[in-house]
Design an enzyme around this catalytic site. Structure first.
Site, short mmCIF file in Angstrom:
data_model
loop_
_atom_site.label_atom_id
_atom_site.label_comp_id
_atom_site.label_asym_id
_atom_site.label_seq_id
_atom_site.Cartn_x
_atom_site.Cartn_y
_atom_site.Cartn_z
N CYS A 43 -21.16 55.94 3.93
CA CYS A 43 -21.89 57.03 3.30
C CYS A 43 -21.75 56.84 1.80
CB CYS A 43 -21.32 58.38 3.74
SG CYS A 43 -22.11 59.80 2.94
N GLY A 44 -22.86 56.55 1.13
CA GLY A 44 -22.82 56.25 -0.30
C GLY A 44 -22.45 57.46 -1.14
N THR A 45 -23.05 58.62 -0.83
CA THR A 45 -22.69 59.83 -1.58
C THR A 45 -21.25 60.24 -1.26
OG1 THR A 45 -23.68 61.22 0.16
CG2 THR A 45 -25.05 60.71 -1.77
N GLN A 74 -33.01 63.50 9.21
CA GLN A 74 -31.86 63.10 10.00
C GLN A 74 -32.06 63.39 11.48
OE1 GLN A 74 -29.19 65.29 7.12
NE2 GLN A 74 -28.04 63.37 7.27
N CYS A 106 -29.21 60.34 -0.42
CA CYS A 106 -28.46 59.42 0.42
C CYS A 106 -28.28 58.12 -0.35
CB CYS A 106 -29.20 59.16 1.73
SG CYS A 106 -28.36 57.98 2.81
N GLY A 107 -27.04 57.78 -0.67
CA GLY A 107 -26.77 56.59 -1.48
C GLY A 107 -27.13 55.29 -0.79
N ASN A 108 -26.74 55.15 0.48
CA ASN A 108 -27.09 53.93 1.21
C ASN A 108 -28.59 53.88 1.51
OD1 ASN A 108 -24.41 52.95 1.34
ND2 ASN A 108 -23.99 54.22 3.13
N ASN A 168 -20.68 66.83 4.57
CA ASN A 168 -20.17 65.55 5.05
C ASN A 168 -18.66 65.55 4.81
OD1 ASN A 168 -22.81 64.79 5.52
ND2 ASN A 168 -23.00 63.67 3.60
N GLU A 194 -20.64 62.58 9.25
CA GLU A 194 -21.82 62.91 8.45
C GLU A 194 -22.63 64.06 9.03
OE1 GLU A 194 -25.22 60.44 5.99
OE2 GLU A 194 -23.58 59.40 6.98
N ARG A 195 -22.86 65.04 8.17
CA ARG A 195 -23.71 66.18 8.50
C ARG A 195 -25.12 65.69 8.80
NH1 ARG A 195 -25.93 70.18 3.80
NH2 ARG A 195 -26.77 68.15 3.22
#
Length: 272
Positions: free
Chosen positions: A218-220, A67, A76-78, A190, A208-209
């Protein structure tokens, strides 16, 4: 010397992907610094993170995400949808594959419909636990922080979920960092602000962290919000989540899945 890269995005959550499937491109000790440099939107390429696609001895491929603050995120979902698109297009994986992450091996089902790439990801099971938060007795982990009721859940990375009446009225630039850095979350979190619409759709905005700013999606975080909403009886087994960058679908069954798109933005070369 030049290094090829691919810019991808999933619901506006954008990433620089470096292909290390066959050989290392960026030395291990430089990966964090590389992300900090090239994620910069004024002096770099611009992104929410750098994905490194690598070979795996546990799965069909491995995803690592660094990051802008040089930290490495476990999941990370996305990002995993973007990595799956690149790996699928490159012929590294098939429509059904597995990807190793820091949060475990994740199953992916992906492909094209009418030229649009979508992927369904089997997400890490939501964990309603946080060492610094005492259980309320009914499986909820929550705490009052800065006037907000904050629920804690981990979907591969730690998340704070906050339900609000109107998402547009929240000062995320102030409230987000205050919750993200609260002692309740020793590793940070997050922070997801969630509005429940009349039809059960969740509208969400995420601080987001690691990015240390609001991201388009953010997917998650969408998975975390849906899990808490379902736990509280605010949502059912299939949850439509409207992020700033577009919709995601979270489904609860034998496993928790997330469905959404991924697109390539452009390709280029970095000259050293």
């Amino acid at each position: 010397m030049e290094l090829g890269f691919t810019k991808l995005q999933g619901n506006g959550n954008d990433f620089i992907l470096i292909d290390e499937f066959e050989q290392e491109a960026i030395p291990e000790e430089m990966k964090g610094g590389f992300a900090a440099l090239y994620c910069d939107r004024r002096f770099g390429i611009g992104a929410d993170g750098v994905l490194f696609l690598q070979a795996s001895d546990k799965a069909d491929a491995r995803m690592r995400l660094f990051q802008p603050d040089e930290s490495e995120a476990a999941m990370c979902g996305n990002g995993i949808r973007c990595l799956a698109k690149y790996a699928y297009d490159a012929g590294y994986v098939k429509e059904s594959c597995t990807i190793e992450t820091g949060a475990g091996v994740v199953r992916v089902s992906a492909g094209y419909t009418d030229d649009e790439f979508t992927a369904t990801i089997t997400m890490p099971a939501p964990a309603f636990e946080r060492s610094a938060i005492p259980a309320t007795g009914n499986g909820e982990y929550k705490e009052e922080i800065r006037g907000f009721t904050v629920y804690a859940v981990n979907t591969g990375v730690p998340h704070a979920v906050v339900f609000v009446k109107e998402i547009g009225t929240v000062d995320i630039a102030t409230a987000g960092p205050a919750i993200r850095n609260h002692p309740t979350f020793p590793e940070g979190a997050n922070v997801n602000f969630v509005e429940v619409a009349g039809d059960g759709t969740l509208r969400i905005r995420t601080f987001e962290r690691g990015v240390e700013d609001e991201t388009f999606s953010c997917g998650t975080g969408a998975t975390a919000a849906a899990a808490v909403a379902r736990h509280l009886g605010k949502a059912g087994e299939t949850v439509q989540v409207e992020t700033k960058g577009g919709p995601l679908v979270i489904r609860f069954g034998e496993a928790v899945t997330m469905e959404g798109p991924a697109e390539m933005v452009f390709e280029g070369f970095i000259q050293f």
